[in-house]
Motif scaffolding. Structure first.
Motif, short mmCIF file in Angstrom:
data_model
loop_
_atom_site.label_atom_id
_atom_site.label_comp_id
_atom_site.label_asym_id
_atom_site.label_seq_id
_atom_site.Cartn_x
_atom_site.Cartn_y
_atom_site.Cartn_z
N MET A 70 0.19 -1.35 0.17
CA MET A 70 -0.02 -0.08 -0.05
C MET A 70 0.89 1.16 0.00
N LEU A 71 2.24 1.59 0.36
CA LEU A 71 3.07 2.57 1.01
C LEU A 71 3.05 2.84 -0.43
N LEU A 72 3.71 1.59 -1.65
CA LEU A 72 3.99 1.94 -2.47
C LEU A 72 2.67 1.91 -3.69
N ILE A 73 1.13 1.46 -3.58
CA ILE A 73 0.49 1.49 -4.43
C ILE A 73 -0.60 2.97 -4.62
N VAL A 74 -0.47 3.62 -3.30
CA VAL A 74 -1.26 4.65 -3.25
C VAL A 74 -0.40 5.94 -4.27
N PRO A 75 0.93 6.18 -3.75
CA PRO A 75 1.56 7.23 -4.22
C PRO A 75 1.45 7.31 -6.03
N SER A 76 2.07 5.89 -6.30
CA SER A 76 1.62 5.44 -7.82
C SER A 76 0.75 5.79 -8.61
N PHE A 77 -0.06 4.81 -8.04
CA PHE A 77 -1.55 5.60 -8.43
C PHE A 77 -2.08 6.79 -9.00
N VAL A 111 22.93 -2.81 -13.87
CA VAL A 111 24.11 -3.31 -14.40
C VAL A 111 25.12 -2.54 -13.00
N ILE A 112 25.46 -1.39 -12.31
CA ILE A 112 25.67 -1.93 -10.90
C ILE A 112 25.34 -1.66 -10.04
N GLN A 113 24.01 -2.05 -9.96
CA GLN A 113 23.06 -2.69 -8.75
C GLN A 113 24.09 -3.76 -8.51
N MET A 114 23.90 -4.83 -10.17
CA MET A 114 24.40 -6.25 -9.89
C MET A 114 25.96 -5.78 -8.96
N TYR A 115 26.19 -5.08 -9.27
CA TYR A 115 27.64 -5.35 -8.32
C TYR A 115 28.67 -4.49 -7.08
N TRP A 116 26.70 -3.38 -6.90
CA TRP A 116 27.40 -2.66 -5.25
C TRP A 116 27.63 -3.42 -3.86
N ARG A 117 27.66 -3.11 -3.22
CA ARG A 117 27.93 -3.86 -1.98
C ARG A 117 27.01 -3.10 -1.56
N LYS A 118 26.45 -4.78 -0.53
CA LYS A 118 25.15 -4.44 -0.46
C LYS A 118 25.06 -4.67 1.18
N GLY A 119 24.17 -5.49 1.46
CA GLY A 119 24.19 -6.35 3.13
C GLY A 119 22.58 -6.96 2.41
N GLN A 120 22.84 -8.24 3.54
CA GLN A 120 22.55 -9.62 2.82
C GLN A 120 20.78 -8.94 3.26
N SER A 121 20.21 -10.00 2.13
CA SER A 121 18.65 -9.70 1.96
C SER A 121 18.09 -10.27 3.11
N GLY A 122 16.90 -9.75 3.32
CA GLY A 122 16.19 -10.38 4.91
C GLY A 122 14.07 -10.18 4.58
N PRO A 123 13.73 -10.98 5.26
CA PRO A 123 12.27 -10.99 5.33
C PRO A 123 12.11 -9.19 5.17
N GLN A 124 12.74 -8.34 6.42
CA GLN A 124 12.10 -6.94 6.54
C GLN A 124 13.09 -6.15 5.80
N LEU A 125 12.53 -5.31 4.73
CA LEU A 125 13.26 -3.97 4.01
C LEU A 125 13.71 -3.66 5.16
N ARG A 126 14.86 -2.67 4.20
CA ARG A 126 15.36 -1.35 4.89
C ARG A 126 14.96 -0.19 4.81
N HIS A 127 14.67 1.02 5.35
CA HIS A 127 14.30 2.24 5.59
C HIS A 127 12.71 1.66 4.56
N GLY A 128 11.87 1.17 5.58
CA GLY A 128 10.81 0.95 4.22
C GLY A 128 9.79 1.80 4.99
N ARG A 129 10.03 2.86 5.11
CA ARG A 129 9.26 3.82 5.52
C ARG A 129 9.17 5.46 4.35
N TRP A 130 10.14 4.78 3.35
CA TRP A 130 10.63 5.41 2.22
C TRP A 130 9.90 4.79 0.82
N LEU A 131 9.28 3.88 0.86
CA LEU A 131 8.70 3.35 -0.05
C LEU A 131 7.60 3.82 -0.71
N TRP A 132 7.17 5.00 -0.10
CA TRP A 132 6.44 5.39 -1.00
C TRP A 132 6.41 6.77 -2.30
#
Length: 243
Positions: A70-77, A111-132
């Protein structure tokens, strides 16, 4: 022929979580000579049932968070509707050039994102409040180019928000569904949908999209991302022949 083409697009849409629109738009422009707005509107007609079916399939395998969706859908719509009202009035050639540029930027980001050093993915999103914010940006590209959820949201959800590739594609489909509905409605009201072509494309896509979803869950994540980048480059090259 339209049924077979729709089946190919549906498989690719399920594989990459994009509903098939990104390949349908250059294919309709290059193979059938449709102008950019008509290609986008017709592709949206094919994409809508594909997105809904792929979303259901992804949710069966990996439950999608309603809050995050819903954080994604409402502003996108909202942004899809506003931007599509502008897009239907732009010169088709300028729109096509803009779409090629959009694909080039998107490929570089992936392409950049494939080689971007980042943390491990998990069930909880990082920075979830900025999904909008992601929802706003995806809505702009959905309204302007007829694509948004999968091609914009998926790499950002994996690279910045820490989602796995499959989880990101599921969320991207949830984002794409309402934006596709409002954008297709706007294009249709302005005469930018070829129903004779779009309906058999949609039927072919519905018959094959589940294969793509199943294949996406069977491939290694890095390979899936690499294939997505190659796919974007091919689409950009196809459209360059019409610019």
């Amino acid at each position: 022929m339209y049924l077979l083409l729709g089946a190919v697009m549906g498989t690719l849409g399920g594989l990459f979580g994009i509903g098939g629109g990104l390949v349908a738009i250059p294919a309709l422009g290059v193979l059938f000579g449709l102008d950019q707005q008509l290609a986008q509107g017709t592709a949206l007609l094919m994409v809508l049932p594909n997105v809904l079916l792929a979303l259901w399939r992804y949710n069966q395998r990996n439950r999608i968070s309603v809050r995050n969706a819903m954080l994604l859908i409402v502003p996108s719509f909202i942004m899809s509707w506003l931007t599509s009202l502008w897009a239907v009035r732009i010169d088709p050639q300028s729109m096509r050039i803009g779409f090629v540029g959009f694909l080039v930027v998107l490929t570089l980001f992936n392409v950049i994102q494939m080689y971007w050093r980042k943390g491990q993915s998990g069930p909880q999103l990082r920075h979830g409040r900025w999904l909008w914010v992601l929802g706003l940006g995806s809505g702009v590209t959905a309204g302007m180019f007829g694509v948004g959820g999968g091609v914009i949201a998926t790499p950002i959800l994996t690279g910045i928000f820490g989602a796995s590739q499959v989880a990101a594609q599921g969320l991207a489909l949830a984002l794409a569904a309402p934006a596709t509905i409002i954008t297709m409605t706007t294009y249709a009201l302005h005469g930018h949908v070829d129903w004779r072509m779009g309906i058999p494309l949609a039927i072919g896509g519905l018959a094959s999209i589940s294969w793509g979803v199943a294949l996406a869950h069977s491939l290694p994540e890095r390979l899936l991302r690499s294939l997505f980048c190659v796919f974007l480059v091919i689409c950009a090259i196809m459209l360059c022949f019409r610019v």
